[in-house]
Design a protein around this motif. Sequence first.
Motif, PDB file in Angstrom:
ATOM      1  N   ASP A 295     -13.722   9.110  19.193  1.00 58.91           N
ATOM      2  CA  ASP A 295     -14.764   8.257  18.621  1.00 58.91           C
ATOM      3  C   ASP A 295     -15.925   9.060  18.027  1.00 58.91           C
ATOM      4  O   ASP A 295     -17.105   8.767  18.283  1.00 58.91           O
ATOM      5  N   TRP A 305     -13.476   8.102   9.238  1.00 63.16           N
ATOM      6  CA  TRP A 305     -12.318   8.598   9.999  1.00 63.16           C
ATOM      7  C   TRP A 305     -11.351   9.351   9.081  1.00 63.16           C
ATOM      8  O   TRP A 305     -10.814  10.391   9.444  1.00 63.16           O
ATOM      9  N   GLY A 320      -8.794   8.006  18.590  1.00 64.13           N
ATOM     10  CA  GLY A 320      -9.388   6.693  18.328  1.00 64.13           C
ATOM     11  C   GLY A 320      -9.378   5.834  19.581  1.00 64.13           C
ATOM     12  O   GLY A 320      -8.312   5.505  20.100  1.00 64.13           O
ATOM     13  N   LEU A 323     -11.806   2.577  17.769  1.00 64.08           N
ATOM     14  CA  LEU A 323     -11.128   2.400  16.477  1.00 64.08           C
ATOM     15  C   LEU A 323      -9.797   1.664  16.644  1.00 64.08           C
ATOM     16  O   LEU A 323      -9.499   0.734  15.907  1.00 64.08           O
TER      17      LEU A 323
END
Length: 436
Positions: A295, A305, A320, A323
Amino acid sequence: MTSIELIDAHEILDSRGNPTIEVVVVLDSGATGRAAVPSGASTGAHEAVELRDDEPARYGGKGVRRAVVNVLEVIGPALMDQDAADQAAIDELLIDLDGTPDKGRLGANAILGVSLACAHAAAAAYGLPLYRYLGGVAARTLPVPMFNILNGGKHAADSTDFQEFMVMPVGAPSWSEALRAGAEIFAALRTELHGAGHSTGQGDEGGFAPSLASNEAAIEVVLRAIERAGYHPGEDVVIALDPAVTELVDLDAPATGEGELTYRLAKEGRTLVTSELVDFWADWIDRYPILSLEDGLAEDDWLGWRMLTERVGDRCQLVGDDLFVTNPERLGRGIAEGAGNAVLIKLNQIGTLSETLDTVGLAQRNGFGAVISHRSGETEDTTIADLAVATGTGQIKSGAPSRSERVAKYNRLLRIEAELDRFATYPGRAALVTSR
Ligand code: PGA
Ligand code: ZN
Protein backbone atom coordinates in the motif's frame (compact mmCIF):
# COMPACT_ATOMS: atom_id res chain seq x y z
CA MET A 1 -19.19 -38.31 9.20
CA THR A 2 -18.82 -34.66 8.17
CA SER A 3 -22.45 -33.62 8.13
CA ILE A 4 -23.28 -30.49 10.14
CA GLU A 5 -25.32 -31.12 13.27
CA LEU A 6 -25.02 -27.87 15.21
CA ILE A 7 -23.78 -24.31 14.68
CA ASP A 8 -23.24 -22.07 17.67
CA ALA A 9 -21.95 -18.49 17.83
CA HIS A 10 -21.13 -15.92 20.46
CA GLU A 11 -19.57 -12.56 21.05
CA ILE A 12 -15.98 -12.58 22.36
CA LEU A 13 -13.34 -9.83 22.63
CA ASP A 14 -10.45 -9.11 20.28
CA SER A 15 -7.00 -7.73 21.14
CA ARG A 16 -8.26 -4.13 21.20
CA GLY A 17 -11.04 -5.07 23.61
CA ASN A 18 -13.68 -4.80 20.88
CA PRO A 19 -16.33 -7.48 20.38
CA THR A 20 -15.94 -10.00 17.59
CA ILE A 21 -17.70 -13.21 16.65
CA GLU A 22 -16.64 -16.78 17.37
CA VAL A 23 -18.39 -19.70 15.69
CA VAL A 24 -18.47 -23.37 16.65
CA VAL A 25 -19.54 -26.09 14.20
CA VAL A 26 -20.30 -29.62 15.43
CA LEU A 27 -20.55 -32.55 13.01
CA ASP A 28 -22.47 -35.81 13.30
CA SER A 29 -19.23 -37.63 14.13
CA GLY A 30 -18.84 -35.36 17.15
CA ALA A 31 -15.90 -33.53 15.52
CA THR A 32 -15.89 -29.83 16.39
CA GLY A 33 -14.42 -26.76 14.69
CA ARG A 34 -14.03 -23.29 16.14
CA ALA A 35 -13.03 -20.00 14.51
CA ALA A 36 -12.80 -16.40 15.73
CA VAL A 37 -12.93 -13.52 13.25
CA PRO A 38 -10.37 -10.67 13.22
CA SER A 39 -11.06 -6.99 12.55
CA GLY A 40 -9.14 -4.18 10.84
CA ALA A 41 -8.62 -0.50 11.74
CA SER A 42 -7.17 0.81 8.48
CA THR A 43 -9.85 -0.94 6.47
CA GLY A 44 -10.18 -0.55 2.73
CA ALA A 45 -13.36 0.91 1.23
CA HIS A 46 -13.77 -2.15 -1.00
CA GLU A 47 -13.71 -4.74 1.78
CA ALA A 48 -16.67 -6.99 2.56
CA VAL A 49 -18.87 -5.50 5.29
CA GLU A 50 -18.27 -6.27 8.95
CA LEU A 51 -21.69 -6.19 10.61
CA ARG A 52 -21.77 -4.24 13.89
CA ASP A 53 -24.77 -3.47 16.11
CA ASP A 54 -24.48 0.33 16.09
CA GLU A 55 -26.04 0.48 19.55
CA PRO A 56 -24.05 3.36 21.08
CA ALA A 57 -24.81 2.32 24.65
CA ARG A 58 -23.16 -1.06 24.18
CA TYR A 59 -19.41 -1.33 23.39
CA GLY A 60 -19.61 2.07 21.71
CA GLY A 61 -21.76 0.56 18.97
CA LYS A 62 -19.22 -2.18 18.19
CA GLY A 63 -21.20 -5.14 19.49
CA VAL A 64 -21.72 -8.06 17.09
CA ARG A 65 -24.96 -9.49 18.47
CA ARG A 66 -26.71 -9.02 15.11
CA ALA A 67 -24.01 -11.12 13.43
CA VAL A 68 -24.41 -13.75 16.14
CA VAL A 69 -28.18 -13.85 15.63
CA ASN A 70 -27.67 -14.19 11.87
CA VAL A 71 -25.53 -17.28 12.47
CA LEU A 72 -27.96 -18.80 14.94
CA GLU A 73 -31.21 -18.01 13.13
CA VAL A 74 -30.42 -17.76 9.42
CA ILE A 75 -27.17 -19.58 8.61
CA GLY A 76 -27.44 -22.40 11.16
CA PRO A 77 -30.84 -23.74 9.99
CA ALA A 78 -29.82 -23.45 6.31
CA LEU A 79 -26.59 -25.40 6.81
CA MET A 80 -28.07 -28.21 8.90
CA ASP A 81 -27.11 -31.65 7.48
CA GLN A 82 -24.86 -30.08 4.83
CA ASP A 83 -21.40 -31.61 4.31
CA ALA A 84 -18.79 -29.46 6.09
CA ALA A 85 -16.06 -31.06 3.95
CA ASP A 86 -17.63 -29.68 0.79
CA GLN A 87 -16.15 -26.24 1.42
CA ALA A 88 -16.99 -24.75 -1.97
CA ALA A 89 -20.66 -25.74 -1.61
CA ILE A 90 -20.82 -24.43 1.97
CA ASP A 91 -19.34 -21.11 0.89
CA GLU A 92 -21.61 -20.82 -2.12
CA LEU A 93 -24.59 -21.42 0.14
CA LEU A 94 -23.36 -18.68 2.51
CA ILE A 95 -22.90 -16.23 -0.37
CA ASP A 96 -26.38 -17.01 -1.75
CA LEU A 97 -28.02 -16.75 1.68
CA ASP A 98 -26.55 -13.28 2.07
CA GLY A 99 -27.40 -12.24 -1.47
CA THR A 100 -25.44 -8.96 -1.52
CA PRO A 101 -22.12 -8.28 -3.32
CA ASP A 102 -20.43 -7.05 -0.12
CA LYS A 103 -21.91 -9.59 2.36
CA GLY A 104 -23.54 -6.70 4.17
CA ARG A 105 -26.85 -8.39 4.94
CA LEU A 106 -25.66 -11.26 7.16
CA GLY A 107 -22.20 -9.72 7.74
CA ALA A 108 -18.86 -10.92 6.38
CA ASN A 109 -17.86 -11.52 10.00
CA ALA A 110 -20.77 -13.94 10.54
CA ILE A 111 -20.14 -15.64 7.19
CA LEU A 112 -16.37 -16.01 7.64
CA GLY A 113 -16.77 -17.42 11.15
CA VAL A 114 -19.01 -20.19 9.77
CA SER A 115 -16.85 -20.80 6.71
CA LEU A 116 -13.70 -21.28 8.80
CA ALA A 117 -15.37 -23.26 11.60
CA CYS A 118 -16.63 -25.73 8.95
CA ALA A 119 -13.06 -26.21 7.68
CA HIS A 120 -11.76 -26.76 11.21
CA ALA A 121 -14.55 -29.24 11.95
CA ALA A 122 -13.98 -31.22 8.74
CA ALA A 123 -10.23 -31.36 9.42
CA ALA A 124 -10.96 -32.66 12.92
CA ALA A 125 -13.35 -35.27 11.52
CA TYR A 126 -10.58 -36.56 9.24
CA GLY A 127 -8.08 -36.44 12.10
CA LEU A 128 -5.85 -34.01 10.17
CA PRO A 129 -4.20 -30.75 11.18
CA LEU A 130 -5.78 -27.85 9.26
CA TYR A 131 -2.73 -27.15 7.07
CA ARG A 132 -2.70 -30.79 5.92
CA TYR A 133 -6.48 -30.91 5.38
CA LEU A 134 -6.38 -27.74 3.24
CA GLY A 135 -3.01 -28.24 1.56
CA GLY A 136 -2.55 -32.00 1.35
CA VAL A 137 0.80 -33.71 1.38
CA ALA A 138 2.42 -30.86 -0.57
CA ALA A 139 1.94 -28.46 2.33
CA ARG A 140 5.49 -28.34 3.67
CA THR A 141 6.61 -24.74 3.04
CA LEU A 142 6.85 -22.54 6.13
CA PRO A 143 6.39 -18.83 5.43
CA VAL A 144 8.97 -16.07 5.64
CA PRO A 145 7.62 -13.69 8.29
CA MET A 146 7.23 -9.93 8.14
CA PHE A 147 7.60 -8.81 11.76
CA ASN A 148 5.98 -5.43 12.32
CA ILE A 149 8.32 -4.08 15.00
CA LEU A 150 7.50 -0.36 14.71
CA ASN A 151 3.87 0.76 14.54
CA GLY A 152 2.43 4.07 13.39
CA GLY A 153 -0.52 5.40 11.41
CA LYS A 154 -3.89 4.21 12.62
CA HIS A 155 -2.29 1.59 14.88
CA ALA A 156 -0.54 4.02 17.23
CA ALA A 157 -1.33 7.63 18.10
CA ASP A 158 1.59 10.12 17.93
CA SER A 159 3.92 7.73 16.11
CA THR A 160 4.96 7.78 12.42
CA ASP A 161 2.62 8.64 9.52
CA PHE A 162 3.49 5.30 7.99
CA GLN A 163 1.77 2.35 9.60
CA GLU A 164 4.21 -0.57 9.60
CA PHE A 165 7.99 -0.94 9.62
CA MET A 166 8.70 -4.65 9.32
CA VAL A 167 11.75 -6.92 9.25
CA MET A 168 11.94 -10.08 7.11
CA PRO A 169 14.65 -12.60 8.06
CA VAL A 170 15.17 -13.83 4.49
CA GLY A 171 18.61 -15.26 5.28
CA ALA A 172 17.46 -17.55 8.08
CA PRO A 173 17.83 -21.29 7.46
CA SER A 174 14.46 -22.26 8.98
CA TRP A 175 11.21 -20.92 10.39
CA SER A 176 12.39 -21.24 13.99
CA GLU A 177 15.62 -19.36 13.26
CA ALA A 178 13.62 -16.64 11.46
CA LEU A 179 11.42 -16.28 14.54
CA ARG A 180 14.51 -16.09 16.72
CA ALA A 181 15.96 -13.32 14.54
CA GLY A 182 12.68 -11.39 14.77
CA ALA A 183 12.58 -11.66 18.56
CA GLU A 184 16.24 -10.65 18.90
CA ILE A 185 15.79 -7.63 16.63
CA PHE A 186 12.65 -6.65 18.54
CA ALA A 187 14.64 -6.76 21.80
CA ALA A 188 17.47 -4.75 20.22
CA LEU A 189 14.96 -2.15 19.01
CA ARG A 190 13.67 -1.77 22.56
CA THR A 191 17.25 -1.12 23.72
CA GLU A 192 17.89 1.37 20.87
CA LEU A 193 14.68 3.32 21.56
CA HIS A 194 15.16 3.26 25.29
CA GLY A 195 18.75 4.48 24.91
CA ALA A 196 17.58 7.42 22.78
CA GLY A 197 14.97 8.39 25.36
CA HIS A 198 11.98 7.26 23.31
CA SER A 199 8.86 5.53 24.54
CA THR A 200 8.72 1.76 24.20
CA GLY A 201 4.96 1.58 24.47
CA GLN A 202 3.44 -0.80 21.92
CA GLY A 203 0.97 -0.23 19.11
CA ASP A 204 -1.96 -2.41 18.07
CA GLU A 205 0.21 -5.00 16.33
CA GLY A 206 2.76 -5.25 19.12
CA GLY A 207 5.47 -3.07 17.56
CA PHE A 208 6.92 -0.11 19.42
CA ALA A 209 5.24 3.23 18.82
CA PRO A 210 7.83 5.96 19.50
CA SER A 211 7.27 9.59 18.63
CA LEU A 212 10.12 10.04 16.14
CA ALA A 213 10.98 13.22 14.24
CA SER A 214 10.31 11.72 10.81
CA ASN A 215 9.31 8.59 8.95
CA GLU A 216 12.91 8.19 7.85
CA ALA A 217 14.06 8.14 11.48
CA ALA A 218 11.97 4.99 11.90
CA ILE A 219 13.84 3.20 9.10
CA GLU A 220 17.17 4.30 10.56
CA VAL A 221 16.41 3.00 14.04
CA VAL A 222 15.13 -0.32 12.67
CA LEU A 223 18.38 -0.72 10.69
CA ARG A 224 20.40 0.00 13.85
CA ALA A 225 18.36 -2.63 15.73
CA ILE A 226 19.07 -5.25 13.04
CA GLU A 227 22.81 -4.56 13.39
CA ARG A 228 22.72 -4.44 17.19
CA ALA A 229 21.14 -7.90 17.15
CA GLY A 230 24.07 -9.17 15.05
CA TYR A 231 22.39 -9.44 11.65
CA HIS A 232 23.35 -7.83 8.33
CA PRO A 233 20.65 -5.60 6.83
CA GLY A 234 20.08 -6.47 3.19
CA GLU A 235 21.55 -9.95 3.57
CA ASP A 236 20.21 -11.73 6.66
CA VAL A 237 17.29 -9.41 7.15
CA VAL A 238 15.50 -7.03 4.79
CA ILE A 239 12.89 -4.35 5.40
CA ALA A 240 9.23 -4.58 4.44
CA LEU A 241 6.99 -1.52 4.73
CA ASP A 242 3.25 -1.02 4.91
CA PRO A 243 2.75 2.75 5.00
CA ALA A 244 -1.01 2.18 4.41
CA VAL A 245 -1.24 5.46 2.53
CA THR A 246 -4.96 5.16 1.75
CA GLU A 247 -5.21 6.71 5.22
CA LEU A 248 -3.00 9.65 4.17
CA VAL A 249 -4.99 10.85 1.16
CA ASP A 250 -6.04 14.49 1.50
CA LEU A 251 -9.63 14.41 0.27
CA ASP A 252 -9.93 18.22 0.38
CA ALA A 253 -6.94 18.86 -1.87
CA PRO A 254 -7.80 20.11 -5.36
CA ALA A 255 -7.37 17.45 -8.04
CA THR A 256 -4.31 17.85 -10.24
CA GLY A 257 -4.81 18.04 -14.00
CA GLU A 258 -3.21 14.59 -14.40
CA GLY A 259 -5.65 12.90 -12.00
CA GLU A 260 -3.07 12.56 -9.26
CA LEU A 261 -4.05 12.33 -5.59
CA THR A 262 -2.55 14.37 -2.76
CA TYR A 263 -1.01 12.57 0.21
CA ARG A 264 -0.40 14.35 3.52
CA LEU A 265 2.61 13.40 5.67
CA ALA A 266 1.43 15.21 8.82
CA LYS A 267 4.47 14.24 10.86
CA GLU A 268 6.76 15.93 8.36
CA GLY A 269 4.38 18.80 7.57
CA ARG A 270 4.38 18.22 3.82
CA THR A 271 2.20 16.88 1.04
CA LEU A 272 3.11 14.83 -2.03
CA VAL A 273 1.05 14.22 -5.16
CA THR A 274 0.97 10.74 -6.69
CA SER A 275 4.02 11.14 -8.95
CA GLU A 276 6.03 12.69 -6.10
CA LEU A 277 5.10 9.80 -3.83
CA VAL A 278 6.29 7.38 -6.54
CA ASP A 279 9.62 9.31 -6.59
CA PHE A 280 9.71 9.17 -2.80
CA TRP A 281 9.42 5.36 -2.78
CA ALA A 282 11.93 4.90 -5.60
CA ASP A 283 14.41 6.97 -3.57
CA TRP A 284 13.83 4.96 -0.37
CA ILE A 285 14.12 1.67 -2.30
CA ASP A 286 17.45 2.89 -3.73
CA ARG A 287 18.85 3.94 -0.39
CA TYR A 288 17.52 1.25 1.98
CA PRO A 289 17.22 -2.56 1.80
CA ILE A 290 13.44 -2.41 1.29
CA LEU A 291 12.35 -5.54 -0.58
CA SER A 292 8.61 -5.32 0.00
CA LEU A 293 6.30 -2.30 -0.04
CA GLU A 294 2.57 -2.69 0.73
CA ASP A 295 0.00 0.00 0.00
CA GLY A 296 2.60 2.52 -1.12
CA LEU A 297 -0.30 4.16 -2.98
CA ALA A 298 -3.97 4.49 -2.12
CA GLU A 299 -6.74 1.98 -2.81
CA ASP A 300 -8.07 3.73 -5.93
CA ASP A 301 -4.84 5.31 -7.19
CA TRP A 302 -4.51 2.83 -10.08
CA LEU A 303 -2.44 5.36 -12.02
CA GLY A 304 0.09 5.64 -9.19
CA TRP A 305 0.21 1.86 -8.77
CA ARG A 306 1.02 1.42 -12.47
CA MET A 307 3.71 4.13 -12.29
CA LEU A 308 5.34 2.60 -9.21
CA THR A 309 5.22 -0.94 -10.62
CA GLU A 310 6.81 0.22 -13.86
CA ARG A 311 9.49 2.10 -11.91
CA VAL A 312 10.56 -0.38 -9.18
CA GLY A 313 8.49 -3.55 -9.74
CA ASP A 314 11.55 -5.47 -10.92
CA ARG A 315 13.40 -5.01 -7.63
CA CYS A 316 10.75 -4.58 -4.97
CA GLN A 317 7.68 -6.62 -4.10
CA LEU A 318 4.67 -4.28 -4.33
CA VAL A 319 1.82 -5.66 -2.26
CA GLY A 320 -1.79 -4.56 -2.74
CA ASP A 321 -3.81 -4.65 0.48
CA ASP A 322 -6.49 -1.92 0.32
CA LEU A 323 -6.01 -2.00 -3.46
CA PHE A 324 -7.00 -5.65 -3.94
CA VAL A 325 -8.88 -6.45 -0.67
CA THR A 326 -8.35 -10.20 -1.34
CA ASN A 327 -10.91 -9.84 -4.13
CA PRO A 328 -10.32 -11.89 -7.30
CA GLU A 329 -11.87 -9.20 -9.50
CA ARG A 330 -9.74 -6.38 -8.16
CA LEU A 331 -6.63 -8.61 -8.26
CA GLY A 332 -7.51 -9.53 -11.84
CA ARG A 333 -7.50 -5.86 -12.77
CA GLY A 334 -4.09 -5.39 -11.11
CA ILE A 335 -2.67 -8.35 -13.05
CA ALA A 336 -4.08 -7.03 -16.32
CA GLU A 337 -2.90 -3.45 -15.78
CA GLY A 338 0.50 -4.13 -14.20
CA ALA A 339 -0.54 -2.54 -10.91
CA GLY A 340 1.50 -4.19 -8.13
CA ASN A 341 3.12 -7.62 -8.22
CA ALA A 342 1.78 -9.21 -5.01
CA VAL A 343 -1.42 -9.40 -2.98
CA LEU A 344 -2.08 -9.27 0.74
CA ILE A 345 -4.46 -12.04 1.80
CA LYS A 346 -6.93 -11.26 4.58
CA LEU A 347 -9.80 -13.72 4.96
CA ASN A 348 -12.22 -11.18 6.35
CA GLN A 349 -11.75 -8.75 3.46
CA ILE A 350 -13.60 -11.19 1.20
CA GLY A 351 -15.48 -13.29 3.75
CA THR A 352 -15.19 -16.97 2.81
CA LEU A 353 -12.37 -19.52 2.76
CA SER A 354 -13.13 -20.61 -0.84
CA GLU A 355 -12.96 -17.09 -2.25
CA THR A 356 -9.72 -16.53 -0.33
CA LEU A 357 -8.22 -19.69 -1.84
CA ASP A 358 -9.38 -18.53 -5.30
CA THR A 359 -7.56 -15.23 -4.85
CA VAL A 360 -4.37 -16.97 -3.73
CA GLY A 361 -4.59 -19.32 -6.72
CA LEU A 362 -5.10 -16.42 -9.12
CA ALA A 363 -2.00 -14.71 -7.74
CA GLN A 364 0.10 -17.87 -7.94
CA ARG A 365 -0.92 -18.67 -11.52
CA ASN A 366 0.05 -15.16 -12.61
CA GLY A 367 3.45 -14.86 -10.95
CA PHE A 368 2.13 -12.56 -8.24
CA GLY A 369 3.34 -12.96 -4.67
CA ALA A 370 0.81 -13.60 -1.87
CA VAL A 371 1.29 -12.66 1.77
CA ILE A 372 -1.10 -14.26 4.28
CA SER A 373 -2.06 -11.63 6.87
CA HIS A 374 -3.58 -11.02 10.26
CA ARG A 375 -5.64 -7.88 11.08
CA SER A 376 -4.77 -5.24 13.64
CA GLY A 377 -7.65 -6.53 15.79
CA GLU A 378 -6.87 -10.21 16.43
CA THR A 379 -7.73 -13.10 18.73
CA GLU A 380 -6.00 -16.31 19.82
CA ASP A 381 -7.28 -17.97 16.60
CA THR A 382 -4.35 -19.33 14.55
CA THR A 383 -6.08 -20.24 11.27
CA ILE A 384 -3.79 -17.98 9.20
CA ALA A 385 -0.68 -19.94 10.26
CA ASP A 386 -2.17 -23.13 8.84
CA LEU A 387 -3.45 -21.26 5.77
CA ALA A 388 0.07 -19.99 5.02
CA VAL A 389 1.51 -23.52 5.08
CA ALA A 390 -1.49 -25.00 3.23
CA THR A 391 -1.21 -22.53 0.33
CA GLY A 392 2.58 -22.52 0.26
CA THR A 393 2.68 -18.79 -0.46
CA GLY A 394 5.93 -18.55 1.52
CA GLN A 395 5.05 -15.28 3.29
CA ILE A 396 3.06 -14.27 6.37
CA LYS A 397 2.59 -11.13 8.43
CA SER A 398 1.25 -11.36 11.95
CA GLY A 399 2.70 -8.33 13.72
CA ALA A 400 5.56 -8.12 16.17
CA PRO A 401 6.98 -11.19 17.88
CA SER A 402 5.22 -9.87 20.99
CA ARG A 403 1.66 -9.91 22.42
CA SER A 404 -0.10 -13.25 22.61
CA GLU A 405 -2.57 -12.71 19.77
CA ARG A 406 0.41 -12.11 17.40
CA VAL A 407 2.72 -14.74 18.88
CA ALA A 408 -0.05 -17.38 18.83
CA LYS A 409 0.32 -17.57 15.03
CA TYR A 410 4.11 -17.70 15.20
CA ASN A 411 4.00 -20.40 17.89
CA ARG A 412 1.53 -22.40 15.78
CA LEU A 413 4.10 -22.30 12.97
CA LEU A 414 6.75 -23.62 15.38
CA ARG A 415 4.47 -26.58 16.10
CA ILE A 416 3.83 -27.18 12.40
CA GLU A 417 7.56 -27.02 11.75
CA ALA A 418 8.19 -29.57 14.50
CA GLU A 419 5.47 -31.85 13.10
CA LEU A 420 6.89 -31.69 9.55
CA ASP A 421 10.34 -32.23 11.04
CA ARG A 422 13.06 -32.55 8.40
CA PHE A 423 10.52 -32.27 5.60
CA ALA A 424 9.68 -28.66 6.51
CA THR A 425 11.17 -26.15 4.07
CA TYR A 426 11.85 -22.43 4.50
CA PRO A 427 12.11 -20.50 1.22
CA GLY A 428 14.03 -17.46 2.46
CA ARG A 429 14.66 -14.79 -0.16
CA ALA A 430 13.09 -16.95 -2.91
CA ALA A 431 9.68 -16.28 -1.33
CA LEU A 432 9.83 -12.70 -2.58
CA VAL A 433 8.22 -12.27 -5.96
CA THR A 434 11.09 -10.09 -7.19
CA SER A 435 13.76 -12.72 -6.61
CA ARG A 436 12.00 -15.44 -8.58
P1 PGA B 1 -5.68 -3.39 9.55
O1 PGA B 1 -4.14 -3.19 9.24
O2 PGA B 1 -5.89 -4.78 10.01
O3 PGA B 1 -5.94 -2.34 10.60
O4 PGA B 1 -6.39 -3.09 8.25
C1 PGA B 1 -3.35 -4.16 8.66
C2 PGA B 1 -2.82 -3.74 7.32
O5 PGA B 1 -3.07 -2.61 6.84
O6 PGA B 1 -2.12 -4.51 6.69
ZN1 ZN C 1 -1.86 -3.13 4.89
